[in-house]
Design an enzyme around this catalytic site. Sequence first.
Site, short mmCIF file in Angstrom:
data_model
loop_
_atom_site.label_atom_id
_atom_site.label_comp_id
_atom_site.label_asym_id
_atom_site.label_seq_id
_atom_site.Cartn_x
_atom_site.Cartn_y
_atom_site.Cartn_z
N ASP A 128 0.82 -1.22 0.00
CA ASP A 128 0.00 0.00 0.00
C ASP A 128 0.85 1.27 0.00
O ASP A 128 0.42 2.31 0.50
CB ASP A 128 -0.95 0.05 1.21
CG ASP A 128 -1.77 -1.21 1.35
OD1 ASP A 128 -2.30 -1.66 0.32
OD2 ASP A 128 -1.88 -1.74 2.47
N LYS A 177 2.15 2.38 -4.94
CA LYS A 177 2.79 1.92 -6.18
C LYS A 177 1.92 2.22 -7.39
O LYS A 177 2.43 2.56 -8.45
CB LYS A 177 3.06 0.40 -6.11
CG LYS A 177 4.01 0.00 -5.01
CD LYS A 177 4.16 -1.49 -4.93
CE LYS A 177 2.91 -2.23 -4.48
NZ LYS A 177 2.46 -1.94 -3.13
N GLY A 202 -4.48 -3.99 -4.45
CA GLY A 202 -5.49 -2.98 -4.77
C GLY A 202 -4.81 -1.68 -5.12
O GLY A 202 -4.38 -0.94 -4.25
N HIS A 203 -4.62 -1.45 -6.41
CA HIS A 203 -3.98 -0.21 -6.83
C HIS A 203 -5.04 0.86 -7.07
O HIS A 203 -5.91 0.68 -7.91
CB HIS A 203 -3.20 -0.41 -8.12
CG HIS A 203 -1.94 -1.17 -7.93
ND1 HIS A 203 -1.24 -1.18 -6.74
CD2 HIS A 203 -1.21 -1.90 -8.78
CE1 HIS A 203 -0.16 -1.91 -6.89
NE2 HIS A 203 -0.12 -2.37 -8.11
N GLN A 255 1.95 -5.83 -3.29
CA GLN A 255 2.31 -5.89 -1.86
C GLN A 255 3.68 -5.24 -1.65
O GLN A 255 4.01 -4.32 -2.39
CB GLN A 255 2.27 -7.34 -1.35
CG GLN A 255 0.88 -7.94 -1.28
CD GLN A 255 0.48 -8.69 -2.52
OE1 GLN A 255 1.26 -9.38 -3.12
NE2 GLN A 255 -0.78 -8.58 -2.91
P1 GDP Z 1 -0.55 0.51 -3.75
O1 GDP Z 1 -1.18 -0.82 -3.52
O2 GDP Z 1 0.89 0.52 -3.36
O3 GDP Z 1 -0.80 1.06 -5.11
O4 GDP Z 1 -1.22 1.52 -2.75
P2 GDP Z 1 -2.77 1.86 -2.60
O5 GDP Z 1 -3.34 2.23 -3.89
O6 GDP Z 1 -3.46 0.78 -1.83
O7 GDP Z 1 -2.69 3.05 -1.59
C1 GDP Z 1 -2.20 4.20 -1.95
C2 GDP Z 1 -3.25 5.25 -1.70
O8 GDP Z 1 -2.58 6.44 -1.48
C3 GDP Z 1 -4.17 5.49 -2.88
O9 GDP Z 1 -5.44 5.86 -2.43
C4 GDP Z 1 -3.50 6.65 -3.60
O10 GDP Z 1 -4.38 7.44 -4.35
C5 GDP Z 1 -2.95 7.42 -2.44
N1 GDP Z 1 -1.74 8.16 -2.72
C6 GDP Z 1 -0.67 7.81 -3.48
N2 GDP Z 1 0.26 8.77 -3.44
C7 GDP Z 1 -0.22 9.75 -2.63
C8 GDP Z 1 0.30 10.99 -2.16
O11 GDP Z 1 1.41 11.39 -2.47
N3 GDP Z 1 -0.49 11.72 -1.31
C9 GDP Z 1 -1.71 11.31 -0.91
N4 GDP Z 1 -2.41 12.06 -0.08
N5 GDP Z 1 -2.22 10.13 -1.34
C10 GDP Z 1 -1.50 9.37 -2.17
#
Ligand code: GDP
Length: 436
Positions: free
Chosen positions: A12, A15, A39-40, A219
């Site tokens: 999370d 990515k 879950g991206h 992950q």
């Molecule tokens: P992933 O599985 O690594 O892609 O991560 P997730 O999508 O589960 O969680 C990342 C969350 O953080 C998502 O809701 C993104 O929109 C949000 N996000 C990513 N980068 C940033 C950021 O720089 N600032 C903020 N506030 N939210 C972010």
Amino acid sequence: MNIAVLGAQWGDEGKGKIVDLLTPHFGVVARYQGGHNAGHTVYVHGKKFVLHLIPSGILHPGVRCVIGNGVVVDPQALFTEIDELARLGIEVGDRLVISEKAHLILPYHRELDVLSEARRGERRIGTTSRGIGPAYEDKIGRRGIRVCDLVDTKALADEVRENVHARNQIIKDNKMDWRAVYERLLADGERMRRWTGDVSLMLAEAMQQGTRILVEGAQGTMLDIDHGTYPFVTSSNASVGGACTGLGIPPKAVHGVLGVAKAYTTRVGEGPLPTELHGEMGERLRESGQEYGASTGRPRRCGWYDAVAVRYAVRVNGIDALALTKLDVLDGLPSIDICTGYAVGSRTLTEFPADLNTVGPCEPVYESWPGWTTPTRGVTRFEDLPVEARRYIARLEEVSGVPMAIVSTGTDRTETIIRRDSIAAQWFPDVSVSAV
Ligand code: GDP
């Protein structure tokens, strides 16, 4: 030049946004492990997309997306995602290739997942109960069913009958009818056929033609089956080694590794999280960072940046540079802590221990840094960040052991700093985002 983008913490890390941002520089985006537990979340012009199985590269016209043999595929989840994308105006068409060697998640895997968590009781792993672990168990146990097995209907019938029979011995209630499972699989195979192929060969050919490949991890390193906080881990290799085995590409095909780390730490589910904050501060990070699982909605556990864990991920993966995400979530905090080691009795550990019994009594060793009052949200140039934020990042670079080539300051693609004085400039020379 092919780049792997992977999580340097407990998943999370954001990515999805980073991969989405970099995709225009690549012709192929390839996933190598995990299932639809990932879950991206990606925002494009304020529109929210959550992708679980299909690489987020699919949002970019002309980009081909690959689901490698290391991924476990739930056909129903795949179709739901394809249909949802179509509803949002994105046609998958022939841009998707699923490895014929990928293993399938079948209905009994989901049942077994729920059952196994219930049996573990207090010792539960905190899985998403989507059958991913049991599908990998069958893969390693050499009784799994792969995408290519859907062609030989006679052999498939025998395999399914045997597997369902074995599962029915374990799942006492809610017994399954093997024929129903088999019929469903035949229909799934029919629909999936147009997307299946030899991923290793396709990638080799793409590379020969000079197409750049972005290898996308799901992950994070601390959830890796081998290198994570076992047993509180996912069932696959989220770290960079998984890219080779999960796609059928040689190590030398990965020319650079970009780790993704949040400006603080989160984890979902059970297991060690040395910097976890239980009180008001944890709540504050959760609310500002909207730390609720993209797949399950579960609240994530939050804590300060753990440099021990990130440094470890840097070593295990050979991370060249980090993309630091969610810096804006720390806006307005009077002070921010960084964990640089773990105190156990009179000793200070600077390496993440293998034995979780050692992690338990660990006390994080913190250094405290001043926060900033001017918001970083939406800042696109490094020099426009408040001086305290720049100092915080500089310190994170020192304690993590690698430069922060990208800094994310919001959910949108545009809310990003790409530092031209970093390796990112070599990787993405034609980068269009405004940068230092
Ligand atoms: P992933 O599985 O690594 O892609 O991560 P997730 O999508 O589960 O969680 C990342 C969350 O953080 C998502 O809701 C993104 O929109 C949000 N996000 C990513 N980068 C940033 C950021 O720089 N600032 C903020 N506030 N939210 C972010």
